[in-house]
Design a protein around this motif. Structure first.
Motif, PDB file in Angstrom:
ATOM      1  N   GLN A  21      -2.273  36.636  14.613  1.00 46.63           N
ATOM      2  CA  GLN A  21      -3.547  35.739  14.629  1.00 46.63           C
ATOM      3  C   GLN A  21      -2.261  34.292  13.536  1.00 46.63           C
ATOM      4  O   GLN A  21      -1.858  33.433  14.045  1.00 46.63           O
ATOM      5  N   GLY A  22      -1.551  35.268  12.702  1.00 43.72           N
ATOM      6  CA  GLY A  22      -0.665  34.166  11.587  1.00 43.72           C
ATOM      7  C   GLY A  22      -0.024  33.481  12.480  1.00 43.72           C
ATOM      8  O   GLY A  22       0.785  32.181  12.189  1.00 43.72           O
ATOM      9  N   ASP A  75       0.846  33.293  15.627  1.00 41.00           N
ATOM     10  CA  ASP A  75       0.291  32.106  16.598  1.00 41.00           C
ATOM     11  C   ASP A  75      -0.300  30.380  16.833  1.00 41.00           C
ATOM     12  O   ASP A  75       0.192  29.601  16.642  1.00 41.00           O
ATOM     13  N   PHE A  76      -0.754  30.840  14.833  1.00 43.29           N
ATOM     14  CA  PHE A  76      -0.875  29.782  14.208  1.00 43.29           C
ATOM     15  C   PHE A  76       0.273  28.640  14.253  1.00 43.29           C
ATOM     16  O   PHE A  76       0.731  28.173  13.402  1.00 43.29           O
ATOM     17  N   MET A  77       1.047  29.857  13.177  1.00 44.13           N
ATOM     18  CA  MET A  77       2.444  28.738  13.305  1.00 44.13           C
ATOM     19  C   MET A  77       3.124  28.109  13.764  1.00 44.13           C
ATOM     20  O   MET A  77       3.800  27.677  13.506  1.00 44.13           O
ATOM     21  N   LEU A  78       3.066  29.095  14.874  1.00 43.97           N
ATOM     22  CA  LEU A  78       4.259  28.260  16.358  1.00 43.97           C
ATOM     23  C   LEU A  78       3.633  27.423  17.685  1.00 43.97           C
ATOM     24  O   LEU A  78       3.650  26.716  17.877  1.00 43.97           O
ATOM     25  N   SER A  79       1.854  27.248  16.914  1.00 45.80           N
ATOM     26  CA  SER A  79       0.653  26.443  17.406  1.00 45.80           C
ATOM     27  C   SER A  79       0.899  25.137  16.460  1.00 45.80           C
ATOM     28  O   SER A  79       0.862  24.233  16.766  1.00 45.80           O
ATOM     29  N   GLY A 110       2.966  37.402   6.306  1.00 46.40           N
ATOM     30  CA  GLY A 110       2.248  38.732   5.932  1.00 46.40           C
ATOM     31  C   GLY A 110       1.824  38.990   4.013  1.00 46.40           C
ATOM     32  O   GLY A 110       1.378  37.819   2.796  1.00 46.40           O
ATOM     33  N   PRO A 111       0.899  40.139   4.467  1.00 51.15           N
ATOM     34  CA  PRO A 111       0.435  40.603   2.903  1.00 51.15           C
ATOM     35  C   PRO A 111       1.270  40.870   2.168  1.00 51.15           C
ATOM     36  O   PRO A 111       0.667  41.055   0.736  1.00 51.15           O
ATOM     37  N   THR A 139       6.673  40.511   4.885  1.00 48.71           N
ATOM     38  CA  THR A 139       6.358  39.847   3.959  1.00 48.71           C
ATOM     39  C   THR A 139       6.047  38.421   4.046  1.00 48.71           C
ATOM     40  O   THR A 139       5.457  37.332   3.763  1.00 48.71           O
ATOM     41  N   LYS A 140       7.035  37.857   4.712  1.00 44.30           N
ATOM     42  CA  LYS A 140       7.006  36.377   5.802  1.00 44.30           C
ATOM     43  C   LYS A 140       7.461  36.049   7.007  1.00 44.30           C
ATOM     44  O   LYS A 140       8.329  36.904   7.385  1.00 44.30           O
ATOM     45  N   TYR A 141       6.702  35.522   8.024  1.00 48.06           N
ATOM     46  CA  TYR A 141       7.089  35.353   8.847  1.00 48.06           C
ATOM     47  C   TYR A 141       8.454  34.845   9.694  1.00 48.06           C
ATOM     48  O   TYR A 141       8.807  35.327  10.517  1.00 48.06           O
ATOM     49  N   LEU A 142       8.537  34.356   8.784  1.00 45.28           N
ATOM     50  CA  LEU A 142      10.515  34.061   8.884  1.00 45.28           C
ATOM     51  C   LEU A 142      10.846  34.556   8.781  1.00 45.28           C
ATOM     52  O   LEU A 142      12.593  34.698   9.829  1.00 45.28           O
TER      53      LEU A 142
END
Length: 625
Positions: A278-279, A281-285, A60-61, A181-184
């Protein structure tokens, strides 16, 4: 002077030492490999509201905003690598401020749960952790993620003390900040949500005999409050400028989004900001999309490395922190007269929030990117370590004194190691692991070196041993005084599993710069003895190539006569390959030397844009562009 005064002076002293060390590191540590990109993306995100910046695919931003706190109007794109450091230091100050806030919040959370003694110990463990020190002065999103995780944990502990829908709203908001902050952070959000809602349902409306219907109503209100708080925080992270994401379907590539088949489930992504969806989805894909690759660990390459994160935590965390953490965890087993029910609940939640991300990273992802991906757990570990005062208070006096003395003595190796590697705190390995010089025995990634010592490390080696010939992985065997960078000796990953096979690994280094560089003095007689003990003939092939490189044809012919025909052909192929690569390297070197670097302050149309960013979509602050 009263004990209370001394106590608060000790707290201020610890925070002062930590803050001063962060300030020194911000200006003294050379740039790491990824900081320029994080800094550039933060600049373009804050300046242009450019939601297509590359790093928003990975997190995240919020963490990117924070590296711009003190950066002013500096565009990192106009600085050469040599000129970047003064500007980068200003970006580091923003993250250092976040780190100092994290230390203060760690103390405050421990004070609320454990009390004065436990809070002081937790703060000391935080300050003594080189990972929280080193990464606290880097322009990355790891320390902002640690702060956001700690905020969410503190909000949960506060909610559990006196559950209500209002406090569940705060928990949801804090979780939204963490994911923003972070998708994790999404890994622990379900656990926090379940605990918070369960606590609210168990309390009902404050009445012991609340009906099941009443409890369901209160729980539903808490769930709704958490969702509203979380979504508000997520959209606020994107400054309420992002449109809502589309429903699950062809717009997404990952299996997780494709699994939302039911009509109602397909609509779930529509409440998220578009850039966030989108972020995710990108990380998971992309996790593992490149296919299986063998990762380096413990001197060899492994296709599966489930021990990666537990091992990284074990060797990169000071023994004093690990020891206090173990003692604190034991407090969970103490009888009720030694630990209050409130403390037991808090300790159990902290341990669950530590174990869950480790398990998720160990078994749920192919990403193995360094102990920094566990940095958000280290403040929680410090708080658990603060519970050691509870365990020590319950122990017999002799045991208590011995354990306390052991913790104090364990501080000494941390200080000595930091003194020896300063300012390279992020390269720290604890004493049982062999210290920072042994880093490459464990990992060949940011745990050991992240680019910060690529120039300075070689300078230090040459100051000690004189001029050294730098060897690359493709250079081939040779004699003389040599230096090799860690990623040439053992790349982070490769296609095939098996032991690391670089020809230099058969020799004992004469010097090291932590895990970054190794110096060798390779002599013909040493290589002869090594070749004589190798029944496979591999070392003799290398020896022939080394003699050929020296132009010593008689020695090369003598050893080649001892090789089989297939080995002789292998030597010929290796010699030709080495010559071709050498010619290519020479051409690339001439091209680099002939290019000119932009001067400080020069701003062309290309230099004012981050190479990974699209055209500006908005503007948050004026610039001189």
């Amino acid at each position: 002077m009263s004990r209370t005064t001394l106590y608060w002076l000790a707290v201020l002293a610890l925070l002062g030492v930590y803050g001063g060390s962060l300030l020194a590191l911000a200006y003294q540590l050379p740039p790491t490999a990824d900081e320029r990109l994080y800094f550039s993306c933060g600049y373009h995100l804050v300046t242009y509201l450019d939601w297509s910046v590359y790093h928003l695919r990975y997190q995240g931003p919020l963490g990117l905003y924070l590296n711009q706190l003190f950066a002013g109007d500096l565009d990192p794109a106009v600085y050469t690598s040599q000129e970047l450091m003064p500007a980068l230091a200003l970006g580091r100050l923003g993250i250092a401020f976040v780190a100092l806030l994290t230390a203060a919040l760690t103390f405050a959370a421990a004070f609320a749960v454990i009390g004065r003694g436990g809070a002081l110990l937790a703060l000391a463990l935080f300050v003594l952790n080189p990972m929280l020190l080193g990464h606290g002065a880097l322009v990355t999103t790891d320390m902002p993620h640690a702060l956001a995780t700690l905020l969410a944990t503190a909000a949960l502990l506060w909610c559990v003390q006196r559950p209500s829908a209002q406090r569940a709203l705060v928990v949801g908001f804090a979780c939204g900040l963490a994911v923003g902050t972070k998708y994790l952070a999404a890994v622990f959000v379900p656990l926090i949500a379940i605990v918070a809602i369960t606590a609210v349902v168990a309390r009902g409306d404050g009445q012991r005999e609340a009906s099941a219907g009443r409890r369901l109503k209160v729980g539903s209100a808490a769930l709704g409050a958490m969702v509203v708080g979380g979504l508000f925080a997520l959209h606020a992270a994107y400054l309420f400028t992002q449109p809502f994401a589309p429903a699950a379907g062809d717009a997404y590539r990952s299996a997780a989004f494709a699994a939302l088949d039911a009509p109602l489930l397909r609509q779930l992504p529509r409440v998220l900001p578009l850039a966030l969806a989108q972020g995710l989805d990108f990380m998971l894909s992309t996790d593992g999309v490149a296919g299986p690759r063998a990762g380096y660990m413990l001197g060899a390459y492994h296709e599966s490395t489930p021990l990666y994160y537990p091992l990284a935590l074990a060797v990169k965390t000071p023994v004093v922190v690990l020891g206090a953490f173990a003692l604190g965890a034991v407090a969970l087993l103490l009888p009720s007269r030694r630990i209050t029910s409130r403390q037991r609940v808090a300790l159990g939640l902290l341990l669950a929030l530590i174990v869950l991300p480790i398990a998720a990273l160990t078994f749920g992802t192919s990403y193995k990117l360094g102990v920094r991906y566990l940095l958000q757990l280290m403040p929680l570990m410090a708080i658990v370590g603060g519970f050691a005062v509870v365990t020590l208070a319950a122990a017999p006096s002799a045991v208590r004194r011995a354990l306390a003395a052991g913790l104090v003595l364990a501080v000494v190796p941390v200080g000595l190691e930091l003194r020896g590697i300063w300012p390279n705190a992020i390269a720290y390995y604890n004493a049982p692991a062999g210290g920072s010089d042994a880093g490459l025995e464990y990992f060949a990634d940011s745990n050991t070196e992240w680019g910060q010592m690529k120039d300075l490390g070689l300078v230090r080696l040459e100051d000690e041993f004189g001029a050294l010939q730098v060897v690359t992985r493709a250079g081939g065997p040779r004699f003389g005084r040599l230096a090799i960078y860690f990623d040439q000796l053992a790349p982070q990953s490769r296609q095939a599993a098996g032991p690391s096979d670089h020809w230099l690994l058969g020799f004992e280094p004469i010097g090291r710069t932590q895990g970054a560089w190794r110096a060798y003095d390779v002599r013909p007689d040493d290589y002869e003895r090594l070749a004589a003990t190798d029944p496979s003939g591999g070392r003799r092939r290398e020896l022939v190539i080394a003699y050929l490189a020296e132009g010593r044809l008689e020695e090369a012919a003598r050893h080649q006569s001892l090789l089989s025909p297939s080995d002789s052909l292998s030597v010929l192929a290796s010699t030709i390959t080495r010559w071709v690569r050498g010619q290519r390297s020479e051409v690339r070197g001439r091209a680099r030397r002939s290019s000119t670097s932009p001067s400080v302050g020069s701003r062309s149309a290309a230099s004012t844009r981050c190479p990974t960013c699209s055209p500006a979509r908005g503007r948050l602050r004026p610039t001189s562009v």
